[in-house]
Scaffold this motif. Structure first.
Motif, PDB file in Angstrom:
ATOM      1  N   TRP A 245       0.829  -1.214   0.000  1.00 55.32           N
ATOM      2  CA  TRP A 245       0.000   0.000   0.000  1.00 55.32           C
ATOM      3  C   TRP A 245       0.858   1.257   0.000  1.00 55.32           C
ATOM      4  O   TRP A 245       0.478   2.276  -0.597  1.00 55.32           O
ATOM      5  N   VAL A 248       1.629   1.685  -3.580  1.00 59.46           N
ATOM      6  CA  VAL A 248       0.471   2.235  -4.305  1.00 59.46           C
ATOM      7  C   VAL A 248       0.416   3.754  -4.130  1.00 59.46           C
ATOM      8  O   VAL A 248       0.254   4.509  -5.101  1.00 59.46           O
ATOM      9  N   LEU A 399      -1.165   1.050 -12.121  1.00 53.75           N
ATOM     10  CA  LEU A 399      -1.934   2.148 -11.520  1.00 53.75           C
ATOM     11  C   LEU A 399      -1.278   3.502 -11.780  1.00 53.75           C
ATOM     12  O   LEU A 399      -1.948   4.524 -11.836  1.00 53.75           O
ATOM     13  N   GLU A 421      -9.282  -5.618  -5.668  1.00 51.94           N
ATOM     14  CA  GLU A 421      -9.854  -4.595  -6.554  1.00 51.94           C
ATOM     15  C   GLU A 421     -10.886  -3.741  -5.840  1.00 51.94           C
ATOM     16  O   GLU A 421     -10.957  -2.521  -6.051  1.00 51.94           O
ATOM     17  N   LEU A 424      -9.007  -1.242  -3.721  1.00 54.29           N
ATOM     18  CA  LEU A 424      -8.426  -0.188  -4.559  1.00 54.29           C
ATOM     19  C   LEU A 424      -9.506   0.778  -5.041  1.00 54.29           C
ATOM     20  O   LEU A 424      -9.309   2.001  -5.038  1.00 54.29           O
ATOM     21  N   ALA A 429      -9.262   4.044  -7.290  1.00 52.04           N
ATOM     22  CA  ALA A 429      -8.595   3.405  -8.432  1.00 52.04           C
ATOM     23  C   ALA A 429      -9.612   2.989  -9.480  1.00 52.04           C
ATOM     24  O   ALA A 429     -10.742   2.619  -9.168  1.00 52.04           O
TER      25      ALA A 429
END
Length: 436
Positions: A245, A248, A399, A421, A424, A429
């Motif tokens: 994370w 991300v 991403l 998913e 996200l 996202a």
């Protein structure tokens, strides 16, 4: 076989709570076989590898009671040992590497344990010698059916002994530890793995009535007991997911809060990310990552290029090297990634090169990453996930990329990341699961 379709280049924002630790829970689940009493486990992640092991336990005759989405009660009072010699077990056990850890508890309590050659990630050689040498040292007889690729250990009784492990294997330490808690006399395990996950297993076993000292060190002393009882245990947050994370947030230049990370169990992870130039704050037991437009890799004091290498705990975990490599592609500066433990784990970098990353694969174990400081963003592409950690790394790259990417074989990601998913999407996202 499912795929992810990812529209990259969007900033994210929000709060994420990490799942329970995959590498801990696989050990903890196997430990329920050591007692006929009830064992309650909380913070169990809903991921493929864990669900496979719970299924195997159920087939072994363990009573499985799902209390809530992430809490279970287990009772192994009527274990069906015949399942171990069935063709069903050969199929079920071979699909999951973590299944190797049922051998130690079964050997300790029932005098025999069998396992087909286990599967898992194709990241290089992952030998089982440490496990079986430990069982043999405790007095077990080993046999291997080459035709069926089937391993077995048997013993009328196990006896405590002193042993020096040939490698600080986490699963090997866990397996030998679980075998030795019911052995006669005292066992010492030197060069034991001492990851927080092993510490958690030791704490759980001691709660069940085991006598283990040296927890947190590489020298464990186990005084055997006659039997173990039930207990209640909570799994730690997954440090690998926490690192994912962070990746991300950084790659999408987003503001993100990661809740309840158990800071004291993160080891070198925060320091390694800081060396990549990443800013974050400790807020209670949370990690707050501010939006940052750039981050600069710190060289060594003498000006030489930073090397990030994996090592047994308390060294840096190999499971995060793939994510560090992806983060480095958009850093300012250069870093050498040295993956010592698995010779195939860096082979996913060709996908990053296709996306425009500047990575030189020096050999199977080393890659030099020349960061682009977001001056040239990654480009979308179509790729296939080779293993859990490379899969999430490619997802992070997608991403941040310009355009729409497709990742096939996402079952590999599902093996280690719960409902990825939806989580996200909850922070903004643009990701879609496509069932082919």
């Amino acid at each position: 076989m499912a795929s992810f379709k990812i529209e990259g280049g969007h900033k994210l924002n929000g709060t994420i709570t990490p799942q329970g630790a995959k590498n801990e829970v696989l050990q903890i689940l196997c430990a329920v076989l050591l007692t006929p009493e009830k064992v309650t486990i909380h913070n169990v992640p809903d991921i493929i590898d864990v669900n496979k092991l719970i299924f195997i336990l159920g087939e072994l005759g363990v009573k499985v009671n799902k209390l809530s989405s992430n809490s279970y009660e287990f009772q192994a009072d009527k274990v069906n040992l015949e399942y171990l010699e069935s063709s069903d077990f050969k199929r079920d056990g071979s699909s999951l590497r973590g299944s190797i850890m049922i051998v130690g508890p079964l050997l300790a309590r029932f005098g025999k344990g069998y396992i087909p050659k286990p599967g898992g990630d194709k990241i290089g050689r992952r030998r089982l010698d440490t496990h079986f040498e430990g069982f043999i040292n405790l007095g077990a007889k080993f046999r291997y059916n080459k035709e069926d690729k089937f391993y077995g250990v048997e013993a009328d009784e196990l006896f405590g002994t002193d042993m020096l492990l040939d490698e600080a294997s986490v699963t090997g330490t866990a397996n030998i530890l679980m075998a030795s808690v019911l052995a006669k006399g005292t066992t010492t395990i030197y060069n034991a793995a001492c990851e927080p996950y092993i510490q958690q297993l030791c704490k759980m076993l001691n709660l069940m009535g085991a006598n283990i000292t040296g927890v947190g060190s590489n020298l464990l002393t186990i005084t055997g007991v006659d039997s173990l009882g039930g207990c209640e245990h909570r799994v730690l947050p997954d440090m690998i997911e926490i690192g994912s994370w962070i990746g991300v947030a950084v790659m999408t230049r987003s503001e993100l809060t990661i809740k309840n990370v158990s800071w004291e169990n993160l080891g070198q992870i925060p320091d390694i990310f800081r060396k990549l130039g990443i800013q974050f704050e400790k807020r209670g037991d949370d990690i707050y990552i501010p939006e940052q437009e750039s981050y600069e890799i710190q060289n060594y004091i003498d000006g030489s290029v930073l090397t990030i290498a994996d090592a047994p705990w308390p060294g840096f975990t190999p499971d995060l090297l793939s994510i560090v490599l992806v983060i480095a592609t958009q850093a300012k500066g250069t870093v050498l990634i040295h993956q010592k433990m698995f010779e195939s784990r860096l082979f996913f970098v060709d996908k990053l090169i296709d996306m425009g990353a500047k990575v030189i694969l020096c050999d199977p174990h080393r890659a030099t990453v020349i960061g682009q400081n977001f001056q040239s963003s990654l480009k979308s592409t179509t790729m296939t996930s080779p293993d859990i950690r490379a899969g999430i790394s490619l997802l992070i790259a997608a991403l941040s990329a310009t355009g729409t990417s497709t990742i096939h074989n996402i079952e590999q990601i599902d093996r280690g990341y719960e409902n990825i998913e939806a989580r996200l999407k909850s922070i903004g996202a643009k990701i879609e699961r496509i069932n082919n």
